[in-house]
Design an enzyme around this catalytic site. Structure first.
Site, mmCIF file in Angstrom:
data_model
loop_
_atom_site.group_PDB
_atom_site.id
_atom_site.type_symbol
_atom_site.label_atom_id
_atom_site.label_comp_id
_atom_site.label_asym_id
_atom_site.label_seq_id
_atom_site.Cartn_x
_atom_site.Cartn_y
_atom_site.Cartn_z
ATOM 1 N N ASP A 86 0.805 -1.142 0.057
ATOM 2 C CA ASP A 86 0.122 -0.084 -0.125
ATOM 3 C C ASP A 86 1.013 1.319 0.022
ATOM 4 O O ASP A 86 1.705 1.361 1.076
ATOM 5 C CB ASP A 86 -0.948 -0.072 1.343
ATOM 6 C CG ASP A 86 -1.566 1.229 1.240
ATOM 7 O OD1 ASP A 86 -1.346 2.105 2.124
ATOM 8 O OD2 ASP A 86 -2.782 1.227 0.666
ATOM 9 N N ASP A 127 -7.191 5.042 -8.315
ATOM 10 C CA ASP A 127 -8.528 4.837 -7.914
ATOM 11 C C ASP A 127 -9.181 6.313 -7.629
ATOM 12 O O ASP A 127 -8.667 6.681 -6.731
ATOM 13 C CB ASP A 127 -8.809 3.868 -6.848
ATOM 14 C CG ASP A 127 -10.468 3.469 -6.680
ATOM 15 O OD1 ASP A 127 -11.021 4.547 -7.089
ATOM 16 O OD2 ASP A 127 -10.549 2.289 -6.445
ATOM 17 N N ASP A 186 -8.049 9.834 -16.041
ATOM 18 C CA ASP A 186 -9.017 9.940 -16.846
ATOM 19 C C ASP A 186 -10.359 10.454 -16.269
ATOM 20 O O ASP A 186 -11.587 10.319 -16.949
ATOM 21 C CB ASP A 186 -9.015 8.842 -18.039
ATOM 22 C CG ASP A 186 -9.587 7.505 -17.074
ATOM 23 O OD1 ASP A 186 -9.319 7.570 -15.937
ATOM 24 O OD2 ASP A 186 -9.954 6.688 -17.821
ATOM 25 N N THR A 199 -0.022 2.770 -20.718
ATOM 26 C CA THR A 199 -0.523 1.855 -19.436
ATOM 27 C C THR A 199 -1.998 1.390 -20.071
ATOM 28 O O THR A 199 -2.689 1.711 -20.820
ATOM 29 C CB THR A 199 -0.907 2.293 -18.121
ATOM 30 O OG1 THR A 199 -1.940 3.521 -18.010
ATOM 31 C CG2 THR A 199 0.218 2.889 -17.612
ATOM 32 N N TYR A 209 -4.663 1.311 -18.303
ATOM 33 C CA TYR A 209 -5.705 2.362 -18.145
ATOM 34 C C TYR A 209 -5.711 3.483 -19.124
ATOM 35 O O TYR A 209 -6.880 4.001 -19.360
ATOM 36 C CB TYR A 209 -5.394 2.819 -16.490
ATOM 37 C CG TYR A 209 -5.548 1.803 -15.671
ATOM 38 C CD1 TYR A 209 -6.845 1.113 -15.322
ATOM 39 C CD2 TYR A 209 -4.445 1.074 -15.030
ATOM 40 C CE1 TYR A 209 -6.912 0.325 -14.306
ATOM 41 C CE2 TYR A 209 -4.417 0.196 -14.267
ATOM 42 C CZ TYR A 209 -5.914 -0.253 -13.766
ATOM 43 O OH TYR A 209 -5.754 -1.308 -12.875
#
Length: 162
Positions: free
Chosen positions: A21, A45, A79, A117, A119
């Site tokens: 983490d 996220d 994004d 990537t 993503y």
């Protein structure tokens, strides 16, 4: 696994990969001293409606600032509409960073760009705009402003291939 192979094949010795983490690693796993020349936070996220759970929040910006060398680069991409602006505001308020146009960084450091990537590809395919943020860490003795220091030397080519 691919990244490990690229690192090994290149002979680079100053790269460490940690599966942890990130916020916990910053608070308990690393010394509170300048360690980083570059920090990439790519497509984290967004925790819509729960900003206190985002990775980039005031306390983690402070931890990243403590651990980034003068002249070090912070890159962020998302994004999610508005997320990049929130990050820009947080880094600007922290006071240790200069907002730098991504195009200037890429001009002064040829070959230095945001890695491609999954993503990024998914966001572009869905028609979403990808917002990039770039900040350079100033030293405690420098006056604010992009013209007060030169950009750090380019990272090894492996950084752009991962």
């Amino acid at each position: 696994c691919n990244t490990l192979g690229l690192i090994q094949d290149s002979g680079i010795k100053n790269v460490r990969l940690v599966r942890a983490d990130a916020a916990r690693l910053l608070t308990a796993g690393l010394p509170a001293e300048p360690l980083f020349e570059e920090v990439f936070v790519l497509f984290p996220d967004p925790w819509r409606g729960s900003a206190e759970r985002r990775i980039i929040r005031p306390e983690t910006v402070q931890l990243i600032s403590q651990r980034t060398k003068a002249g070090g680069v912070f890159r962020f991409a998302s994004d999610v509409s508005g997320y990049a602006e929130d990050v820009k505001l947080l880094l600007s308020k922290e006071g240790a960073w200069d907002d730098v146009p991504v195009s200037l960084l890429e001009f002064e450091r040829p070959g230095h760009f945001r890695p491609d990537t999954k993503y990024a590809r998914d966001g572009a395919a869905a028609g979403r705009t990808i917002d990039d943020v770039c900040f350079v860490r100033r030293s405690l003795t420098e006056d604010p402003g992009i013209g007060t220091r030169s950009m750090p030397a380019p990272a090894p080519a492996i950084a752009n291939e991962c």
